[in-house]
Design a protein around this motif. Structure first.
Motif, mmCIF file in Angstrom:
data_model
loop_
_atom_site.group_PDB
_atom_site.id
_atom_site.type_symbol
_atom_site.label_atom_id
_atom_site.label_comp_id
_atom_site.label_asym_id
_atom_site.label_seq_id
_atom_site.Cartn_x
_atom_site.Cartn_y
_atom_site.Cartn_z
ATOM 1 N N TYR A 32 42.279 -30.316 113.759
ATOM 2 C CA TYR A 32 41.968 -29.990 112.284
ATOM 3 C C TYR A 32 42.011 -31.515 111.060
ATOM 4 N N THR A 33 41.200 -31.495 110.097
ATOM 5 C CA THR A 33 41.052 -31.895 109.397
ATOM 6 C C THR A 33 42.343 -32.287 108.470
ATOM 7 N N MET A 34 42.998 -33.480 107.803
ATOM 8 C CA MET A 34 44.040 -33.707 107.564
ATOM 9 C C MET A 34 44.040 -34.190 106.035
ATOM 10 N N SER A 35 44.607 -33.677 105.415
ATOM 11 C CA SER A 35 44.427 -33.699 103.572
ATOM 12 C C SER A 35 45.868 -34.539 103.337
ATOM 13 N N TRP A 36 46.158 -35.088 101.907
ATOM 14 C CA TRP A 36 46.566 -35.471 101.184
ATOM 15 C C TRP A 36 46.607 -34.882 99.495
ATOM 16 N N TYR A 37 47.811 -33.697 99.275
ATOM 17 C CA TYR A 37 47.498 -33.291 98.168
ATOM 18 C C TYR A 37 48.234 -33.752 97.232
ATOM 19 N N ALA A 53 39.092 -35.236 112.259
ATOM 20 C CA ALA A 53 39.095 -35.211 113.318
ATOM 21 C C ALA A 53 39.105 -37.047 113.987
ATOM 22 N N ARG A 54 37.557 -37.198 113.199
ATOM 23 C CA ARG A 54 36.522 -38.917 113.708
ATOM 24 C C ARG A 54 37.338 -39.339 113.111
ATOM 25 N N GLY A 55 38.037 -39.665 111.866
ATOM 26 C CA GLY A 55 38.862 -40.618 111.435
ATOM 27 C C GLY A 55 38.480 -41.094 109.993
ATOM 28 N N ALA A 56 37.480 -40.228 109.790
ATOM 29 C CA ALA A 56 35.902 -40.802 108.143
ATOM 30 C C ALA A 56 36.978 -40.219 107.849
ATOM 31 N N GLN A 98 43.907 -28.003 108.366
ATOM 32 C CA GLN A 98 43.018 -27.327 108.131
ATOM 33 C C GLN A 98 42.244 -27.472 109.896
ATOM 34 N N ARG A 99 41.653 -26.435 110.251
ATOM 35 C CA ARG A 99 41.712 -26.684 111.484
ATOM 36 C C ARG A 99 40.319 -26.539 111.112
ATOM 37 N N THR A 100 39.318 -26.814 111.967
ATOM 38 C CA THR A 100 38.073 -27.143 111.997
ATOM 39 C C THR A 100 37.447 -26.270 112.773
ATOM 40 N N TYR A 107 47.709 -24.881 107.655
ATOM 41 C CA TYR A 107 49.361 -25.401 106.964
ATOM 42 C C TYR A 107 49.415 -26.571 105.966
ATOM 43 N N TRP A 108 50.078 -26.363 105.500
ATOM 44 C CA TRP A 108 51.199 -27.039 104.106
ATOM 45 C C TRP A 108 52.653 -27.540 104.727
ATOM 46 N N GLY A 109 53.033 -28.964 104.231
ATOM 47 C CA GLY A 109 54.326 -29.643 104.440
ATOM 48 C C GLY A 109 54.458 -29.235 103.085
ATOM 49 N N GLN A 110 56.209 -29.262 103.117
ATOM 50 C CA GLN A 110 57.281 -29.347 101.823
ATOM 51 C C GLN A 110 57.284 -30.002 100.950
#
Length: 118
Positions: A32-37, A53-56, A98-100, A107-110
């Motif tokens: 997964y690519t992880m993000s903050w919104y 996933a590689r931390g970039a 977001q699955r890559t 998926y979203w958190g609350q």
């Protein structure tokens, strides 16, 4: 059940710092690519930063130099370090996964509230 749980929000004075955390309950975190919104009152949700996933990392230009995103794959966790906070940073902050590989599942958190006051 797959879920994202954010923590670390709160109230801080202008110029202060906070660290947000997001734990993702999956056995495929590396896919997964992880993000903050974030979403401020009466505004649309906007991207803050993402990390693959590689931390970039990738940042919104306006937040470069103040916000830092990182991930700890063994802990299934991402972080958002926020420095020199401004009142305009007040918002609910959401974690997104977001699955890559394969289906682009999202998926979203609350969300966790961040309030910056002078």
């Amino acid at each position: 059940q797959v879920q994202l749980v954010e923590s670390g929000g709160g109230s801080v004075q202008t110029g202060g710092s906070l660290r947000l955390s997001c734990v993702f309950s999956t056995d495929a975190f590396r896919l997964y690519t992880m993000s903050w919104y974030r979403q401020a009152p009466e505004k649309q949700r906007e991207l803050v930063a993402s990390v693959n996933a590689r931390g970039a990392p990738n940042y919104v230009d306006s937040l470069k130099g103040r916000f830092y995103i990182s991930r700890d794959n063994p802990k299934n966790t991402i972080y958002l370090d926020m420095n020199n906070l401004e009142s305009e940073d007040t918002a609910v902050y959401y974690c997104k996964a977001q699955r890559t590989v394969g289906d682009p599942i999202v998926y979203w958190g609350q969300g966790t509230q961040v309030t910056v006051s002078s």
